[in-house]
Design an enzyme around this catalytic site. Structure first.
Site, PDB file in Angstrom:
ATOM      1  CD  GLU A  31      -2.450   1.610   2.571  1.00  0.00           C
ATOM      2  OE1 GLU A  31      -2.167   0.924   3.563  1.00  0.00           O
ATOM      3  OE2 GLU A  31      -3.217   2.584   2.611  1.00  0.00           O
ATOM      4  CG  ASP A  35       8.846   9.349  12.901  1.00  0.00           C
ATOM      5  OD1 ASP A  35       7.744   9.521  12.358  1.00  0.00           O
ATOM      6  OD2 ASP A  35       9.640  10.287  13.114  1.00  0.00           O
ATOM      7  CG  ASP A  37       9.111  14.884  15.521  1.00  0.00           C
ATOM      8  OD1 ASP A  37       8.089  14.658  14.854  1.00  0.00           O
ATOM      9  OD2 ASP A  37       9.578  16.020  15.722  1.00  0.00           O
ATOM     10  CB  CYS A  48      19.744  26.227  19.528  1.00  0.00           C
ATOM     11  SG  CYS A  48      19.570  24.456  19.263  1.00  0.00           S
ATOM     12  CB  CYS A  49      15.557  25.049  17.279  1.00  0.00           C
ATOM     13  SG  CYS A  49      17.023  25.446  16.346  1.00  0.00           S
ATOM     14  NE  ARG A 108       6.660  18.707   9.484  1.00  0.00           N
ATOM     15  CZ  ARG A 108       5.761  19.173  10.358  1.00  0.00           C
ATOM     16  NH1 ARG A 108       5.541  20.452  10.455  1.00  0.00           N
ATOM     17  NH2 ARG A 108       5.096  18.348  11.123  1.00  0.00           N
ATOM     18  NE  ARG A 109       8.476  17.994  14.157  1.00  0.00           N
ATOM     19  CZ  ARG A 109       7.249  18.435  14.270  1.00  0.00           C
ATOM     20  NH1 ARG A 109       6.969  19.694  14.015  1.00  0.00           N
ATOM     21  NH2 ARG A 109       6.291  17.631  14.650  1.00  0.00           N
ATOM     22  CG  HIS A 136      11.114   8.417   8.770  1.00  0.00           C
ATOM     23  ND1 HIS A 136      10.289   8.767   7.727  1.00  0.00           N
ATOM     24  CD2 HIS A 136      10.646   9.082   9.842  1.00  0.00           C
ATOM     25  CE1 HIS A 136       9.359   9.602   8.163  1.00  0.00           C
ATOM     26  NE2 HIS A 136       9.560   9.815   9.441  1.00  0.00           N
TER      27      HIS A 136
END
Lengths: 255, 499
Positions: free
Chosen positions: A46, A111, A113, A123-124, A164-165, A168
């Site tokens: 899938e 995953d 993140d 810092c972020c 993104r951030r 994986h």
């Protein structure tokens, strides 16, 4: 990449180019085809696409690489999810007797993140990342890679940037694809050390003797800790973070 | 004449073959005829045994002395086998053979009753596994080995060379293993998939996909095997159910047996719409259990909750009677106050709320989490506020919170004692008693929605009925005395009399 360079509004123009010139269809297919060892392994896989305006379509499946290419070039997805290998072709799942359509195999996927580390980076925050906090990702990758290979014996690992951030890790060994749900959660728990929500101050508790997994992981962390925590994040330079560190030190040492 | 005594010996040998040990894997179903009344009695008695196991498991540390003593007396009362007996000693009551036969048959009958849904299966497997673990531990080491060989669990041992190389790693990773243990005991090399419990808790040395287990720990492997086999068997049993149910003699009995276990799961919504959104703040102060109070507060303060918290709290709200429309309004209005704009909410979060109410995807109607589920699964991590505060909060922070909620110092101490003993549900029950100013909660807490219902009942001046009507599914109780089990007996027996 400086944040200002990326503009979501330009995707409708750029994605068609990306899918015509850059997307590695051949390698993608070669991977998911797994050498054709299992019949219909690719056909029963899938895919789901997230299209423009957050439209989400599931149960996409393809019989050949070229079919996959044509469809993706037609749809220009913003996001692609690879699902499980099912008992039947996902795009025909409605024709299958209810209960018979089942997921059979899936790679073991991790995953990571960046927001999971918000409590140890200053810092972020949220979706921002920079080269200072990316070190956390490096550490995580090294720890996981070693454990998955040496402890669990997995050999076919694919590490990718999630877009993104985070990252994986796709574990593609046959044994991994066949793992049960309980086995997957057991593997995840073996690799977990940090436990506790907002209401827990001390989220890592180590006891003597230290398990080899933790020992090996500590070796990795020690290579990066001074530069990351003391220089880049400056945890001892600000009262707020200094207090947090002190709260973790056992009472008897402070006396 | 020779014949009678020889015939007796032959029969005994056959019996020994069938039931050579007090425990078994239940691989083969019984193939004899039994009377309906035996069918009923065996099933009911095993159910009582399993419910005792469940209750004891909540209140006592498994394998502790108290646990063992209470469980043993239950085995004796209900005539179930649990350890090797000396055949030559004079027996009163059913013979060992008869007990083992009952054990065999009753297990298979309950399989029929408990294979039908995910929840029933999970409960049945959990109790049977605990039962098996207890009885396996009662076996002597020789008998354990015998059991392994009878049941084809052959794992390879590692040789002396390998043991020497791995000595340090084995000692530092395996629980209660010293250098001497490594030298003296056999170590088995087992694929990690067969030893998940040990892997999950990092209580074993894992290398290249194999775990190295000392003989003394082989129980975990055996239990895993038992669990897997039983799980597969239940799935198979479920497929032959239609035929079983067509037998009119069995169908009512099997239905009753499976309902006897299920405590309320609060999945069927009563009182939908009776709660208005404006009431939630005050209700959370008065009638929410601590876990939900925490989630509600965090939602109000941060205008956000992460996924685990949304699930636990969202399903709880559904259980107390919020309709889908109300839920959507509730979450939306709160999230909008934070960083989420209305559009983003509709796209990202509304879907999962509708999912909770069974309006999306599989359209399964998700049930609110029980205490067991909150305590054991879905562990909170950084940024989370869900879980069970008695289990997951630092004792210091818990103490502060209880002080804020005006719990007396002695009450706080009682709660902290219970938490230390890992009796999280009892701690929450004590919290209920202290905040509602009652001596005894008069119910056995196992579900957050139950907390809410009981609290509301108390506050609206309702009298708590100690006796349950037969229609209400029986809830499990934490036994403080042997009184609990007779109540179970009463309920089940009275049902049979009515039928």
């Amino acid at each position: 990449m400086p944040v200002s360079d990326y503009d979501q509004a330009s995707l409708p123009d750029l994605l068609p180019l990306y899918y015509r010139r850059l997307f590695p269809f051949a390698q993608y297919y070669r991977w998911l085809h797994y050498g054709g060892v299992h019949k219909n392994y690719f056909q029963n896989r899938e895919f789901s696409f997230t299209l423009k305006d957050d439209i989400y379509v599931r149960y996409q499946s393809f019989t050949t690489q070229s079919e996959l290419e044509k469809e993706m070039q037609k749809m220009n997805p913003y996001k692609i999810d690879i699902g499980a290998v099912y008992s039947h072709r996902p795009n025909q799942h409605n024709t299958v007797k209810s209960g018979s359509f089942q997921a059979l195999e899936k790679e073991l996927v991790f995953d990571i993140d960046m927001t999971d580390y918000d409590d140890v980076r200053s810092c972020c925050s949220a979706a921002d990342i920079c080269s200072k906090c990316w070190t956390l990702m490096t550490i995580a990758i090294r720890i996981l890679d070693r454990a998955l290979r040496e402890d669990f014996g997995f050999q076919h690992l694919l590490w990718v940037y999630s877009g993104r951030r985070g990252i994986h890790c796709w574990v593609c060994d046959e044994a991994a694809r066949k793992l049960s749900v309980t086995a997957r959660s057991a593997v995840a728990e073996y690799l977990s050390l940090v436990k506790g929500g907002e209401e827990t101050l001390k989220k890592v508790i180590l006891s003597d003797p230290i398990h080899p997994f933790i020992k090996e992981s500590l070796l990795v962390v020690e290579r990066y800790f001074t530069r990351y925590a003391l220089h880049d994040q400056e945890i001892l330079s600000r009262k707020e973070t200094l207090d947090k560190v002190l709260a973790l030190v056992p009472e008897d040492i402070l006396l | 004449m020779q014949f009678p005594s020889r015939r007796k010996r032959l029969i005994n040998n056959a019996q020994e073959e069938m039931y050579g040990q007090p425990i078994q894997f239940y691989g083969q179903p019984p193939i004899e005829n039994i009377s309906l009344s035996e069918f009923e009695t065996f099933a009911v008695e095993r159910l009582k045994l399993l419910k005792t196991i469940e209750n004891l498991g909540v209140s006592y540390v498994k394998q502790s002395e108290h646990y063992a003593r209470k469980l043993e007396s239950e085995f004796k009362n209900l005539h179930f086998p649990y350890r090797e007996v000396d055949d030559r000693k004079v027996q009163t009551g059913p013979s060992e053979f008869e007990k083992r036969r009952k054990d065999h048959i009753s297990h298979f009958i309950l399989r029929l009753a408990y294979c039908q849904t995910e929840d029933l299966r999970r409960w049945f497997i959990q109790q049977e596994v605990d039962l098996f673990r207890f009885r396996f531990n009662e076996l002597g080491s020789k008998q354990k080995l015998e059991f392994l060989h009878r049941n084809n669990l052959q794992y390879d041992t590692i040789n002396v060379e390998e043991k020497k190389t791995l000595l340090d790693k084995l000692v530092s990773s395996s629980y209660a293993v010293s250098g001497i243990t490594v030298e003296e005991q056999d170590f088995y090399k087992v694929p990690f998939q067969d030893a998940l419990d040990l892997v999950r808790t990092r209580k074993v040395y894992l290398k290249a996909g194999y775990v190295y287990i000392p003989h003394q720990d082989i129980i975990t492997i055996v239990i895993n095997d038992f669990r897997t086999r039983l799980s597969k068997a239940l799935a198979l049993t479920a497929r032959s159910l239609p035929i079983v149910h067509s037998d009119e003699r069995l169908q009512p009995l099997l239905n009753h047996l499976s309902h006897a276990y299920v405590g309320q799961d609060y999945s069927i919504q009563k009182n939908v719409g009776k709660i208005s959104l404006e009431q939630i703040d005050s209700l959370s102060g008065k009638s929410f259990p601590l876990c939900m109070k925490q989630l509600h507060q965090s939602l109000r303060e941060n205008h956000h909750l992460r996924h685990g918290g949304r699930m636990q709290y969202g399903l709880f709200l559904k259980g107390i009677g919020l309709s889908l429309e109300q839920a959507l309004q509730f979450w939306r209005s709160e999230f909008i106050r934070g960083k989420v704009d209305a559009d983003k909410f509709d796209k990202q979060y509304a879907y999962s709320i509708r999912h909770m109410f069974g309006k999306e995807g599989r359209r399964a109607d998700y049930t609110p989490y029980s205490c067991m589920k909150v305590i054991l699964s879905n562990m909170p991590s950084q940024g989370d506020y869900h879980g069970c505060p008695f289990r997951h909060s630092d004792p210091e922070l818990l103490k502060q919170k209880l002080q804020v909620y005006k719990v007396s110092p002695s009450g706080i101490n009682q709660i902290l004692e219970l938490v230390k003993g890992m009796h999280y549900q009892l701690a929450c029950q004590k919290y209920f008693e202290l905040t509602h100013n009652v001596e005894d909660a008069n119910f056995s807490l196992n579900h957050p929605n139950q907390y809410f219902v009981e609290s509301q009942r108390l506050l609206s001046g309702g009298v708590r009925e100690p006796k349950r009507e037969p229609e209400t599914p029986h809830k499990t109780k934490a036994p403080s005395a042997a009184v609990e089990v007779p109540e179970v007996i009463e309920d089940l027996d009275s049902f049979f009399q009515d039928a």
